[in-house]
Design an enzyme around this catalytic site. Structure first.
Site, PDB file in Angstrom:
ATOM      1  N   ARG A 120       0.802  -1.268   0.107  1.00 24.38           N
ATOM      2  CA  ARG A 120       0.089  -0.029   0.054  1.00 24.38           C
ATOM      3  C   ARG A 120       0.937   1.244   0.053  1.00 24.38           C
ATOM      4  O   ARG A 120       0.597   2.239  -0.830  1.00 24.38           O
ATOM      5  CB  ARG A 120      -1.032  -0.055   1.254  1.00 24.38           C
ATOM      6  CG  ARG A 120      -1.969   1.104   1.124  1.00 24.38           C
ATOM      7  CD  ARG A 120      -3.072   1.060   2.064  1.00 24.38           C
ATOM      8  NE  ARG A 120      -2.574   0.949   3.547  1.00 24.38           N
ATOM      9  CZ  ARG A 120      -3.360   0.538   4.533  1.00 24.38           C
ATOM     10  NH1 ARG A 120      -4.645   0.304   4.126  1.00 24.38           N
ATOM     11  NH2 ARG A 120      -2.734   0.663   5.822  1.00 24.38           N
ATOM     12  N   LYS A 222      -2.876   6.463   1.543  1.00 18.56           N
ATOM     13  CA  LYS A 222      -2.811   6.939   2.872  1.00 18.56           C
ATOM     14  C   LYS A 222      -1.793   8.121   3.049  1.00 18.56           C
ATOM     15  O   LYS A 222      -0.667   7.997   3.550  1.00 18.56           O
ATOM     16  CB  LYS A 222      -2.449   5.780   3.557  1.00 18.56           C
ATOM     17  CG  LYS A 222      -3.229   5.309   5.044  1.00 18.56           C
ATOM     18  CD  LYS A 222      -2.797   4.111   5.873  1.00 18.56           C
ATOM     19  CE  LYS A 222      -3.184   4.370   7.335  1.00 18.56           C
ATOM     20  NZ  LYS A 222      -4.824   4.266   7.517  1.00 18.56           N
ATOM     21  N   GLU A 258     -16.856   6.157   4.243  1.00 18.54           N
ATOM     22  CA  GLU A 258     -15.936   5.716   5.235  1.00 18.54           C
ATOM     23  C   GLU A 258     -16.301   6.714   6.533  1.00 18.54           C
ATOM     24  O   GLU A 258     -16.410   7.748   6.145  1.00 18.54           O
ATOM     25  CB  GLU A 258     -14.731   5.383   4.860  1.00 18.54           C
ATOM     26  CG  GLU A 258     -13.772   6.158   4.343  1.00 18.54           C
ATOM     27  CD  GLU A 258     -12.503   5.656   4.098  1.00 18.54           C
ATOM     28  OE1 GLU A 258     -11.796   5.019   5.295  1.00 18.54           O
ATOM     29  OE2 GLU A 258     -11.897   5.891   3.056  1.00 18.54           O
TER      30      GLU A 258
HETATM   31  C1  LIG Z   1      -5.583   3.725   7.701  1.00 16.29           C
HETATM   32  C2  LIG Z   1      -6.989   4.105   7.242  1.00 16.29           C
HETATM   33  C3  LIG Z   1      -8.192   3.090   7.411  1.00 16.29           C
HETATM   34  C4  LIG Z   1      -7.935   1.716   7.782  1.00 16.29           C
HETATM   35  O1  LIG Z   1      -7.085   0.772   7.409  1.00 16.29           O
HETATM   36  P1  LIG Z   1      -6.297  -0.383   7.880  1.00 16.29           P
HETATM   37  O2  LIG Z   1      -5.482  -1.061   6.803  1.00 16.29           O
HETATM   38  O3  LIG Z   1      -7.524  -1.379   8.171  1.00 16.29           O
HETATM   39  O4  LIG Z   1      -5.679   0.084   8.993  1.00 16.29           O
HETATM   40  C5  LIG Z   1      -9.376   3.397   6.903  1.00 16.29           C
HETATM   41  N1  LIG Z   1      -9.741   4.707   6.372  1.00 16.29           N
HETATM   42  C6  LIG Z   1      -8.654   5.611   6.443  1.00 16.29           C
HETATM   43  C7  LIG Z   1      -8.861   6.965   5.837  1.00 16.29           C
HETATM   44  C8  LIG Z   1      -7.383   5.309   6.663  1.00 16.29           C
HETATM   45  O5  LIG Z   1      -6.409   6.312   6.615  1.00 16.29           O
END
Ligand SMILES: *Cc1c(COP(=O)(O)O)cnc(C)c1O
Ligand SMILES: *[C@@H]1O[C@H](CO)[C@@H](O)[C@H](O)[C@H]1NC(C)=O
Length: 375
Positions: A120, A222, A258
């Protein structure tokens, strides 16, 4: 305890190659030891929350001019120098990751799907035009820093060692261009098992005005400015008594996307649904794992657009993310209308929670090859 032979070998190393930078890091090293010995001696693992706790070491690796990374090293945890011209400060060229090290009942330490985080970060780096460590370098670095900070991994059942890898443009530029050099840094921090230290379920406010991410934007990676754009709206929601905000799509304001830092799922009958990762949804690793575990439990797991109407009509709602794990959602509020969902012991949310945390903490056998043991 930092073994004293480490200090001795460190001293010998320093005396051989003394220069101002080395002497400075030596001072930081001893300050860290003194501060951390006291901190560690006073640690009450039962009172662990989500506070800043500096651990012993951090890991740093810088990119070479050809975009490869090498000479990664462990340093005593401390502040870093940053060039005012760096692209991370000026243009937000940066990515973060979030992982955890779990202590098993037998005292061993393990990671959950670290290669997914490595991939990622590489995907995000491509989007923000940064070089990134390869998967092997990434996992190796995580293992090193966790091993060095092993005493800070909370006892089984009390919490986890949160791992925060960063990749950012550290090299200087004046014009509008990506950094000539990037830094990969990992630090760790022990945290409790439950987000905010409690077990109460989420009550979410559905925001129908301010979207979190836009089509064509960077909501799918991210990036380090994922959260600051939502601070204001989340703060306002919290002041009204909500735990967090559930964002809708930026175009029709009709489909759920989300929550600020976690993915959202709805359960209706034997179907579990979550928004598809088409660029505005962060592809969570917990999300991906839950989709697989839900199918194993005999549910139909669907990645598809979920309207607010369907959300309000769901049996159960839950959120997933490394920090929260799985959080059940007790209620959502949309345009002054509040709806309650099923929570508690007899829910599919709880079953999934038991499955994933069981695998992560080593209580359940890992039949999927998700776990990487550090020792
Ligand atoms: C990090 C993150 C998540 C969760 O991702 P995981 O890999 O399950 O920890 C969900 N939404 C956002 C906006 C994030 O930054
Ligand atoms: C990071 O992502 C958020 C959410 O999509 C967005 O608001 C922000 O502009 C992004 N920042 C960068 C530097 O990509």
């Amino acid at each position: 305890m930092i073994p004293s032979r480490n200090i001795t070998s460190y001293l010998i190393l320093q005396s051989k190659q003394s220069n101002p930078t080395k002497i400075k890091s030596l001072l930081i090293f001893f300050t860290r030891i003194l501060v951390n010995e006291e901190l560690y001696a006073n640690m009450d693992w039962d009172k662990l929350g989500f506070d800043v706790i500096p651990t012993d070491y951090m890991y740093i690796m810088k990119s070479n001019s050809d975009g490869t990374f090498s000479n990664g090293t462990l340093l005593p945890f401390g502040t870093i120098d940053i060039n005012p011209h760096s692209t991370v400060l000026n243009y937000g060229q940066g990515l973060f990751e979030g992982m955890k090290a779990y202590k098993r009942e037998d005292g061993g330490v393990q990671l959950f799907r670290p290669e997914e985080n490595a991939l990622r970060m590489r995907m995000g780096a491509e989007r923000l035009l940064m070089p990134a460590p390869n998967v092997e370098q990434y996992i190796d670095a995580v293992k090193h820093v966790v091993h060095a900070n092993k005493r800070w991994v909370p006892p089984h059942g009390k919490g986890t060692l949160y791992i925060r890898p960063l990749l950012f443009g550290s090299g200087p530029v004046m014009g509008l261009s990506p950094a000539p050099q990037c830094t990969f840094l990992i630090y760790t921090n022990p945290i409790s098992n439950n987000y905010k230290g409690d077990t109460t379920s989420f009550n979410l406010l559905v925001d129908d005005k301010l979207p979190r991410a836009y089509p064509g934007g960077t909501g799918g990676v991210k990036n380090i400015s994922n959260y600051s754009p939502v601070f204001q709206v989340v703060k306002e929601a919290k002041a009204k008594g909500f735990s967090d905000v559930l964002f809708l799509d930026a175009v029709e304001h009709k489909y759920i996307e989300e929550v600020s830092s976690c993915n959202a799922f709805i359960v209706k009958g034997k179907v579990i649904s979550t928004a598809p990762t088409l660029g505005t949804i962060l592809p969570g690793i917990t999300r991906k794992s839950i989709i697989e575990l839900a199918s194993d439990l005999g549910y139909k797991a669907k990645e598809r657009k979920v309207s607010v109407k369907e959300l309000l009509d769901a049996d159960e709602v839950f959120c997933t993310g490394t920090a929260v794990g799985i959080s059940e959602v007790g209620s959502v509020t949309y345009k002054d209308k509040s709806v309650q969902f099923k929570t508690g012991a007899d829910t599919v949310t709880k079953k999934l929670y038991g499955l994933i945390t069981g695998i992560q903490t080593g209580l359940l056998e890992d039949t999927k090859g998700w776990v990487v043991k550090i020792d």
